[in-house]
Write an enzyme that holds these catalytic residues in place. Structure first.
Site, PDB file in Angstrom:
ATOM      1  N   ASP A  28       0.862  -1.187   0.000  1.00  9.98           N
ATOM      2  CA  ASP A  28       0.000   0.000   0.000  1.00  9.98           C
ATOM      3  C   ASP A  28       0.895   1.232   0.000  1.00  9.98           C
ATOM      4  OD1 ASP A  28      -2.232   1.887   0.915  1.00  9.98           O
ATOM      5  OD2 ASP A  28      -3.262  -0.033   0.906  1.00  9.98           O
ATOM      6  N   HIS A  64      -3.758   6.806   2.355  1.00 12.82           N
ATOM      7  CA  HIS A  64      -4.298   5.485   2.036  1.00 12.82           C
ATOM      8  C   HIS A  64      -3.637   4.408   2.890  1.00 12.82           C
ATOM      9  CE1 HIS A  64      -5.519   2.043  -0.514  1.00 12.82           C
ATOM     10  NE2 HIS A  64      -6.477   2.849  -0.961  1.00 12.82           N
ATOM     11  N   SER A 230     -10.899  -0.767  -1.415  1.00  9.46           N
ATOM     12  CA  SER A 230      -9.666  -0.676  -0.619  1.00  9.46           C
ATOM     13  C   SER A 230      -9.974  -0.712   0.867  1.00  9.46           C
ATOM     14  CB  SER A 230      -8.921   0.624  -0.944  1.00  9.46           C
ATOM     15  OG  SER A 230      -8.358   0.593  -2.217  1.00  9.46           O
TER      16      SER A 230
END
Length: 294
Positions: A28, A64, A230
């Site tokens: 990620d 994120h 996600s």
């Protein structure tokens, strides 16, 4: 938390917060390591071309990575779901903090993703969380990615991947690989969300998980609320980590079978069923050869 009840995670989380020998690979963005709700969490870095520590807390890559890490590894009682904070989290970043400053969704070239998968396998990962779209796909790149996923299967690593948020019908080199569990986002009413990608391989081997208005850790210190596949994928990853923590002698095939076939009947649609964490736990309890830790 209602979204945990939606996938029957609450009773499993009451059983355990995980074990450090269960290693989760997180492919990620980088993670804000100094976040107070990650203090004490067993988080380690897999060296790569990019740092696993955020240098720009306002970058989408950092936001994120920190958000997904919070779903898995934040302290229980924090604003994040904090599914398995006692499991070891290996951070292997592939999202550049600079390249994502334009607001695009996180993505990676297949060759870069393949390299990251192999790094995680070599570092001892048992379950791998991939929340990335493929950028600039090529035949050569997809072959490299398929080879890395083949290695994951040979090494009994379970790969969990976000199905994607383009609202398309089909598959990618990730979602069609047989070792991957593709994850579709479901809303709080237990319905698949319109923007989630669907397809035959996703419907046959995938799962649905909460992906609507998920609150987790923000890179700037305050909680943030996001959605999509996600956000959904780590619910499946965290469940696998907890199941393996409770049943350490279970094989990858046992764990995968328990979590994907908790719903009886042959799958015939492009829409995967919603995760049922407690039913997967009960399924493993019925297997006498699989020792549960006291």
């Amino acid at each position: 938390m209602r979204l945990l009840d939606l996938v029957k995670l609450t009773p499993l989380m009451e059983q355990t917060s995980g074990r450090p020998e269960i290693v989760i690979g997180l492919i990620d963005g980088p993670v804000i390591r100094g976040h107070p709700d990650l203090t004490g969490a067993p988080i380690r870095e897999i060296p790569g071309k990019l740092s696993s520590t955020c240098t720009r807390s306002d970058s989408l890559a950092c936001q994120h990575g920190t958000f997904v890490a919070g779903i898995l590894s934040a302290q229980r009682g924090s604003s994040a779901p904090a599914i398995c904070p006692a499991c070891t989290l290996l951070v292997r970043p592939i999202f550049s903090e600079i390249a994502l400053a334009n607001g695009d969704l996180p993505s990676a070239k297949p060759e870069a993703l393949a390299e990251a998968i192999l790094d995680c396998i070599r570092a001892g990962t048992r379950v791998l969380n991939v929340s990335a779209a493929l950028a600039q796909p090529s035949v050569q790149g997809e072959r490299a990615l398929e080879g890395a996923l083949d290695q994951a299967a040979k090494r009994n690593v379970i790969v969990v991947a976000a199905a994607g948020n383009q609202g398309t019908l089909g598959s990618t080199a990730i979602t069609r690989h047989p070792c991957v569990i593709p994850v579709v986002a479901y809303d709080l009413q237990g319905r698949p969300m319109n923007h989630s990608n669907l397809g035959n391989s996703i419907g046959r081997r995938g799962l649905g998980a909460p992906g609507d208005r998920i609150t987790s850790l923000g890179a700037g210190g305050k909680p943030v609320t996001l959605g999509g596949t996600s956000a959904a994928a780590p619910f499946v990853t965290g469940t696998i980590a907890l199941l393996w923590s409770e049943f350490p002698t279970a094989s990858a095939a046992d764990i995968k079978l328990a979590i994907t076939q908790a719903h009886s009947g042959r799958r015939t649609t492009v829409v995967p069923p919603l995760l049922d964490a407690w039913k997967a736990f009960q399924s493993l309890l019925t297997k006498p050869a699989r020792r549960r830790l006291p």
